[in-house]
Design a protein around this motif. Structure first.
Motif, PDB file in Angstrom:
ATOM      1  N   ALA A  33       0.832  -1.208   0.000  1.00 44.02           N
ATOM      2  CA  ALA A  33       0.000   0.000   0.000  1.00 44.02           C
ATOM      3  C   ALA A  33       0.865   1.257   0.000  1.00 44.02           C
ATOM      4  O   ALA A  33       0.552   2.232  -0.687  1.00 44.02           O
ATOM      5  CB  ALA A  33      -0.943  -0.010   1.200  1.00 44.02           C
ATOM      6  N   ALA A  34       1.960   1.232   0.746  1.00 40.88           N
ATOM      7  CA  ALA A  34       2.871   2.386   0.767  1.00 40.88           C
ATOM      8  C   ALA A  34       3.462   2.628  -0.614  1.00 40.88           C
ATOM      9  O   ALA A  34       3.583   3.779  -1.056  1.00 40.88           O
ATOM     10  CB  ALA A  34       3.977   2.165   1.798  1.00 40.88           C
ATOM     11  N   THR A  35       3.802   1.564  -1.318  1.00 37.84           N
ATOM     12  CA  THR A  35       4.330   1.707  -2.681  1.00 37.84           C
ATOM     13  C   THR A  35       3.242   2.239  -3.616  1.00 37.84           C
ATOM     14  O   THR A  35       3.491   3.134  -4.420  1.00 37.84           O
ATOM     15  CB  THR A  35       4.872   0.369  -3.202  1.00 37.84           C
ATOM     16  OG1 THR A  35       5.916  -0.092  -2.324  1.00 37.84           O
ATOM     17  CG2 THR A  35       5.443   0.515  -4.608  1.00 37.84           C
ATOM     18  N   GLY A  42       1.687  10.204  -8.494  1.00 39.47           N
ATOM     19  CA  GLY A  42       2.163  10.584  -9.811  1.00 39.47           C
ATOM     20  C   GLY A  42       3.610  10.219 -10.089  1.00 39.47           C
ATOM     21  O   GLY A  42       4.120  10.491 -11.169  1.00 39.47           O
ATOM     22  N   THR A  43       4.279   9.612  -9.150  1.00 39.52           N
ATOM     23  CA  THR A  43       5.660   9.195  -9.357  1.00 39.52           C
ATOM     24  C   THR A  43       5.691   7.985 -10.282  1.00 39.52           C
ATOM     25  O   THR A  43       4.910   7.057 -10.111  1.00 39.52           O
ATOM     26  CB  THR A  43       6.329   8.836  -8.015  1.00 39.52           C
ATOM     27  OG1 THR A  43       6.232   9.957  -7.145  1.00 39.52           O
ATOM     28  CG2 THR A  43       7.780   8.449  -8.194  1.00 39.52           C
ATOM     29  N   VAL A  44       6.557   7.994 -11.258  1.00 45.72           N
ATOM     30  CA  VAL A  44       6.674   6.851 -12.165  1.00 45.72           C
ATOM     31  C   VAL A  44       7.691   5.861 -11.616  1.00 45.72           C
ATOM     32  O   VAL A  44       8.566   6.216 -10.824  1.00 45.72           O
ATOM     33  CB  VAL A  44       7.058   7.282 -13.601  1.00 45.72           C
ATOM     34  CG1 VAL A  44       5.952   8.109 -14.224  1.00 45.72           C
ATOM     35  CG2 VAL A  44       8.369   8.005 -13.632  1.00 45.72           C
ATOM     36  N   ASP A  52      14.281   8.558  -1.302  1.00 45.65           N
ATOM     37  CA  ASP A  52      13.620   9.750  -1.817  1.00 45.65           C
ATOM     38  C   ASP A  52      12.153   9.825  -1.447  1.00 45.65           C
ATOM     39  O   ASP A  52      11.597  10.904  -1.339  1.00 45.65           O
ATOM     40  CB  ASP A  52      13.736   9.823  -3.339  1.00 45.65           C
ATOM     41  CG  ASP A  52      15.181   9.984  -3.790  1.00 45.65           C
ATOM     42  OD1 ASP A  52      16.019  10.385  -2.955  1.00 45.65           O
ATOM     43  OD2 ASP A  52      15.459   9.707  -4.961  1.00 45.65           O
ATOM     44  N   VAL A  53      11.493   8.688  -1.304  1.00 48.31           N
ATOM     45  CA  VAL A  53      10.061   8.696  -1.053  1.00 48.31           C
ATOM     46  C   VAL A  53       9.707   8.363   0.391  1.00 48.31           C
ATOM     47  O   VAL A  53       8.545   8.270   0.741  1.00 48.31           O
ATOM     48  CB  VAL A  53       9.324   7.738  -2.019  1.00 48.31           C
ATOM     49  CG1 VAL A  53       9.435   8.223  -3.445  1.00 48.31           C
ATOM     50  CG2 VAL A  53       9.828   6.327  -1.881  1.00 48.31           C
ATOM     51  N   GLY A  54      10.700   8.181   1.221  1.00 52.39           N
ATOM     52  CA  GLY A  54      10.459   7.970   2.640  1.00 52.39           C
ATOM     53  C   GLY A  54       9.992   6.581   3.016  1.00 52.39           C
ATOM     54  O   GLY A  54       9.392   6.397   4.065  1.00 52.39           O
ATOM     55  N   LEU A  55      10.252   5.592   2.186  1.00 52.73           N
ATOM     56  CA  LEU A  55       9.892   4.219   2.531  1.00 52.73           C
ATOM     57  C   LEU A  55      10.940   3.615   3.453  1.00 52.73           C
ATOM     58  O   LEU A  55      12.128   3.851   3.300  1.00 52.73           O
ATOM     59  CB  LEU A  55       9.779   3.351   1.282  1.00 52.73           C
ATOM     60  CG  LEU A  55       8.627   3.636   0.332  1.00 52.73           C
ATOM     61  CD1 LEU A  55       8.733   2.730  -0.891  1.00 52.73           C
ATOM     62  CD2 LEU A  55       7.299   3.430   1.014  1.00 52.73           C
ATOM     63  N   GLN A  96       2.554  -4.765 -12.471  1.00 48.48           N
ATOM     64  CA  GLN A  96       3.116  -4.871 -13.830  1.00 48.48           C
ATOM     65  C   GLN A  96       2.634  -3.713 -14.696  1.00 48.48           C
ATOM     66  O   GLN A  96       3.408  -3.159 -15.479  1.00 48.48           O
ATOM     67  CB  GLN A  96       2.725  -6.205 -14.458  1.00 48.48           C
ATOM     68  CG  GLN A  96       3.489  -7.370 -13.892  1.00 48.48           C
ATOM     69  CD  GLN A  96       3.006  -8.703 -14.424  1.00 48.48           C
ATOM     70  OE1 GLN A  96       1.868  -8.841 -14.872  1.00 48.48           O
ATOM     71  NE2 GLN A  96       3.872  -9.704 -14.364  1.00 48.48           N
ATOM     72  N   ILE A  97       1.388  -3.346 -14.560  1.00 47.54           N
ATOM     73  CA  ILE A  97       0.854  -2.217 -15.327  1.00 47.54           C
ATOM     74  C   ILE A  97       1.552  -0.922 -14.915  1.00 47.54           C
ATOM     75  O   ILE A  97       1.953  -0.120 -15.761  1.00 47.54           O
ATOM     76  CB  ILE A  97      -0.673  -2.113 -15.133  1.00 47.54           C
ATOM     77  CG1 ILE A  97      -1.352  -3.301 -15.799  1.00 47.54           C
ATOM     78  CG2 ILE A  97      -1.205  -0.787 -15.666  1.00 47.54           C
ATOM     79  CD1 ILE A  97      -2.809  -3.479 -15.432  1.00 47.54           C
ATOM     80  N   LEU A  98       1.725  -0.730 -13.613  1.00 47.43           N
ATOM     81  CA  LEU A  98       2.368   0.491 -13.125  1.00 47.43           C
ATOM     82  C   LEU A  98       3.840   0.569 -13.521  1.00 47.43           C
ATOM     83  O   LEU A  98       4.378   1.656 -13.720  1.00 47.43           O
ATOM     84  CB  LEU A  98       2.228   0.582 -11.604  1.00 47.43           C
ATOM     85  CG  LEU A  98       0.811   0.790 -11.086  1.00 47.43           C
ATOM     86  CD1 LEU A  98       0.768   0.573  -9.576  1.00 47.43           C
ATOM     87  CD2 LEU A  98       0.298   2.172 -11.455  1.00 47.43           C
TER      88      LEU A  98
END
Length: 105
Positions: A33-35, A42-44, A52-55, A96-98
Protein backbone atom coordinates in the motif's frame (compact mmCIF):
# COMPACT_ATOMS: atom_id res chain seq x y z
CA UNK A 1 -5.91 -1.39 -7.58
CA UNK A 2 -5.57 1.48 -5.12
CA UNK A 3 -3.76 1.69 -1.79
CA UNK A 4 -7.03 2.10 0.13
CA UNK A 5 -8.31 -1.14 -1.43
CA UNK A 6 -5.23 -2.93 -0.15
CA UNK A 7 -5.62 -1.56 3.35
CA UNK A 8 -9.27 -2.69 3.40
CA UNK A 9 -8.54 -6.15 1.95
CA UNK A 10 -10.05 -8.96 3.99
CA UNK A 11 -9.38 -12.68 3.84
CA UNK A 12 -11.24 -15.61 5.29
CA UNK A 13 -9.65 -16.94 8.48
CA UNK A 14 -8.56 -20.53 8.87
CA UNK A 15 -7.81 -22.51 11.98
CA UNK A 16 -8.06 -26.19 11.18
CA UNK A 17 -6.98 -25.99 7.55
CA UNK A 18 -3.79 -24.56 6.12
CA UNK A 19 -3.41 -20.80 5.98
CA UNK A 20 -0.79 -18.07 5.95
CA UNK A 21 0.59 -16.20 8.93
CA UNK A 22 -1.70 -13.19 9.37
CA UNK A 23 0.98 -10.85 10.68
CA UNK A 24 3.27 -11.53 7.71
CA UNK A 25 0.44 -10.98 5.21
CA UNK A 26 -0.67 -7.77 6.94
CA UNK A 27 2.89 -6.41 6.99
CA UNK A 28 3.29 -7.19 3.29
CA UNK A 29 0.01 -5.45 2.47
CA UNK A 30 1.15 -2.36 4.40
CA UNK A 31 4.35 -2.26 2.32
CA UNK A 32 2.47 -2.75 -0.93
CA UNK A 33 0.00 0.00 0.00
CA UNK A 34 2.87 2.39 0.77
CA UNK A 35 4.33 1.71 -2.68
CA UNK A 36 0.94 2.19 -4.36
CA UNK A 37 0.53 5.54 -2.58
CA UNK A 38 3.72 6.69 -4.30
CA UNK A 39 2.34 5.72 -7.70
CA UNK A 40 -0.93 7.46 -6.84
CA UNK A 41 1.02 10.66 -6.19
CA UNK A 42 2.16 10.58 -9.81
CA UNK A 43 5.66 9.19 -9.36
CA UNK A 44 6.67 6.85 -12.17
CA UNK A 45 8.40 3.51 -11.54
CA UNK A 46 11.83 4.62 -12.73
CA UNK A 47 11.78 7.55 -10.27
CA UNK A 48 11.02 5.53 -7.13
CA UNK A 49 13.98 5.42 -4.77
CA UNK A 50 13.60 4.19 -1.20
CA UNK A 51 15.26 7.17 0.44
CA UNK A 52 13.62 9.75 -1.82
CA UNK A 53 10.06 8.70 -1.05
CA UNK A 54 10.46 7.97 2.64
CA UNK A 55 9.89 4.22 2.53
CA UNK A 56 11.39 2.14 5.30
CA UNK A 57 11.92 -0.77 2.88
CA UNK A 58 12.51 -0.90 -0.88
CA UNK A 59 9.35 -0.41 -2.93
CA UNK A 60 7.31 -3.47 -3.80
CA UNK A 61 7.56 -4.66 -7.41
CA UNK A 62 5.58 -7.19 -9.42
CA UNK A 63 8.56 -9.55 -9.23
CA UNK A 64 8.62 -9.23 -5.45
CA UNK A 65 4.88 -9.98 -5.31
CA UNK A 66 5.35 -13.05 -7.49
CA UNK A 67 8.15 -14.33 -5.23
CA UNK A 68 6.75 -13.50 -1.80
CA UNK A 69 6.26 -16.45 0.54
CA UNK A 70 4.45 -16.51 3.85
CA UNK A 71 4.82 -18.91 6.75
CA UNK A 72 2.09 -21.56 6.54
CA UNK A 73 -0.20 -22.10 9.51
CA UNK A 74 -2.10 -25.20 10.59
CA UNK A 75 -4.12 -25.66 13.74
CA UNK A 76 -3.62 -21.96 14.45
CA UNK A 77 -5.38 -18.95 12.98
CA UNK A 78 -4.23 -17.84 9.56
CA UNK A 79 -5.55 -16.35 6.33
CA UNK A 80 -7.04 -18.66 3.73
CA UNK A 81 -4.25 -19.56 1.29
CA UNK A 82 -6.47 -19.47 -1.80
CA UNK A 83 -7.80 -16.01 -0.91
CA UNK A 84 -4.28 -14.67 -0.40
CA UNK A 85 -2.89 -16.33 -3.53
CA UNK A 86 -5.72 -14.92 -5.69
CA UNK A 87 -5.12 -11.49 -4.20
CA UNK A 88 -1.37 -11.74 -4.92
CA UNK A 89 -2.09 -12.59 -8.57
CA UNK A 90 -4.25 -9.45 -8.91
CA UNK A 91 -1.67 -7.34 -7.08
CA UNK A 92 1.21 -8.55 -9.28
CA UNK A 93 -0.82 -7.68 -12.38
CA UNK A 94 -1.53 -4.21 -11.00
CA UNK A 95 2.16 -3.61 -10.34
CA UNK A 96 3.12 -4.87 -13.83
CA UNK A 97 0.85 -2.22 -15.33
CA UNK A 98 2.37 0.49 -13.13
CA UNK A 99 5.91 -0.62 -13.96
CA UNK A 100 5.35 -0.59 -17.71
CA UNK A 101 7.38 2.08 -19.48
CA UNK A 102 5.51 5.20 -20.48
CA UNK A 103 4.77 5.25 -24.22
CA UNK A 104 6.95 7.70 -26.12
CA UNK A 105 5.54 10.10 -28.67
Amino acid sequence: MRSDELLNQQFRSTKYSYGYDQREVDTFIDRAAATLKIYESGTVHSDIRTSDVGLEHPPITSQFVNNVRFTPTHLSEGYDQHDVDDFLDRLASAFQILEAPEPRD
